[in-house]
Design an enzyme around this catalytic site. Sequence first.
Site, PDB file in Angstrom:
ATOM      1  N   TYR A  84       0.791  -1.142   0.042  1.00  0.00           N
ATOM      2  CA  TYR A  84      -0.106   0.017  -0.038  1.00  0.00           C
ATOM      3  C   TYR A  84       0.883   1.202  -0.019  1.00  0.00           C
ATOM      4  O   TYR A  84       1.976   1.139   0.636  1.00  0.00           O
ATOM      5  CB  TYR A  84      -1.115  -0.050   1.278  1.00  0.00           C
ATOM      6  CG  TYR A  84      -1.765   1.293   1.613  1.00  0.00           C
ATOM      7  CD1 TYR A  84      -3.040   1.541   0.934  1.00  0.00           C
ATOM      8  CD2 TYR A  84      -1.293   2.291   2.149  1.00  0.00           C
ATOM      9  CE1 TYR A  84      -3.790   2.699   0.989  1.00  0.00           C
ATOM     10  CE2 TYR A  84      -1.796   3.390   2.353  1.00  0.00           C
ATOM     11  CZ  TYR A  84      -3.165   3.489   1.772  1.00  0.00           C
ATOM     12  OH  TYR A  84      -3.894   4.688   1.967  1.00  0.00           O
ATOM     13  N   HIS A  85       0.492   2.290  -0.945  1.00  0.00           N
ATOM     14  CA  HIS A  85       1.152   3.430  -1.038  1.00  0.00           C
ATOM     15  C   HIS A  85       0.811   4.704  -0.252  1.00  0.00           C
ATOM     16  O   HIS A  85      -0.257   4.938  -0.521  1.00  0.00           O
ATOM     17  CB  HIS A  85       1.365   3.785  -2.449  1.00  0.00           C
ATOM     18  CG  HIS A  85       2.566   4.732  -2.809  1.00  0.00           C
ATOM     19  ND1 HIS A  85       2.830   5.754  -2.201  1.00  0.00           N
ATOM     20  CD2 HIS A  85       3.530   4.818  -3.752  1.00  0.00           C
ATOM     21  CE1 HIS A  85       3.767   6.394  -2.912  1.00  0.00           C
ATOM     22  NE2 HIS A  85       4.476   5.735  -3.744  1.00  0.00           N
ATOM     23  N   GLY A  86       1.558   4.941   0.872  1.00  0.00           N
ATOM     24  CA  GLY A  86       1.216   6.289   1.733  1.00  0.00           C
ATOM     25  C   GLY A  86       1.394   7.409   0.910  1.00  0.00           C
ATOM     26  O   GLY A  86       1.849   7.373  -0.292  1.00  0.00           O
TER      27      GLY A  86
END
Length: 331
Positions: A130-132
Amino acid sequence: MSDGLVSSLNELGSASYLSSICHLWDEWVGLGNLEDFLSYLDYLVWVFTPLAIVFILPLIIILLLYLSILFLHVYKRKNELREAYSNNLWDGARKTLATLWDGHGNIWHGYEIHGLEKIPDKGPALIVYYHGAIPIDYYYFLAKVILLKGRTCHSVADHFLFKVPGFRLLLEVFSVFHGPREECVRALRNGHLLAISPGGLREALFSDETYPLLWGRRQGFAQVAIDSEAPIIPMFTQNVREGFRSLGNLWPFRWFYERFRLPVAPLYGGFPVKFRTYLGDPIPYDPNVTAAELADTAQKAVQSLIDQHQKIPGNVFRALLERFHRKGKEE
């Protein structure tokens, strides 16, 4: 009337006129007010300078303390660094920077990683995460892999990152590239680790405190895993969205991105919330699974990590309280 008297009256009138003009000028410019203002400003400086010094000096001391702690992290690993530099210049540089980032993660976010044993000691694996808003958790993960596994994880990044002035050398040293698919397959077939965020920049800008995965119908990463016969390892970091936030969902920034594909959304944050990275069970290669099926399985695996380890919706204040409350209990 004599000429002398006329001349005297004219001079008196001129002087009176000039005096009036000067008086009007003084009122318009406000020299008297300006002098009062400067006097008041001087008073404020005299009063608040000691207070400013009282607050600034402790901040400088805290900064020096953190720099000292970072130095100790580097010094603790000096023998490993010396050995790395003796083998290869860039190996030493990578390990030095990894030590600095690892120290920063420990100090600011109390960074932890769970499931690192699922990363193979050798051989390929594709990590999907998951990309913050800013993938600072991924930087900490890279540091841990370098320091604890002795491996460099190749990374796929967005094209715009390669246009940032001065970044090229950093990206080359840490094996960051923007594709294409063939290069990803080649890296895995050569036995390297490779990390991809299928949500990419869109997820960074437009995801929010509810942590939706914005992968769309992207299946390229799954096809890469199939072509290279590599397992997929899902990854998620708890509270990563509370560390940094994006204003990308505001319509002007979203419109600009959709039209020009430029990430112009402002970011804010840097909050010292607790970061915990969780690695899920590897999804093994199966020749009978299609790219669409594998992509769906990988997405569900990352979503499962979010469901298990993230409180929805995310909240910065709660994440801060949880971190320092836990820290107080441990002490």
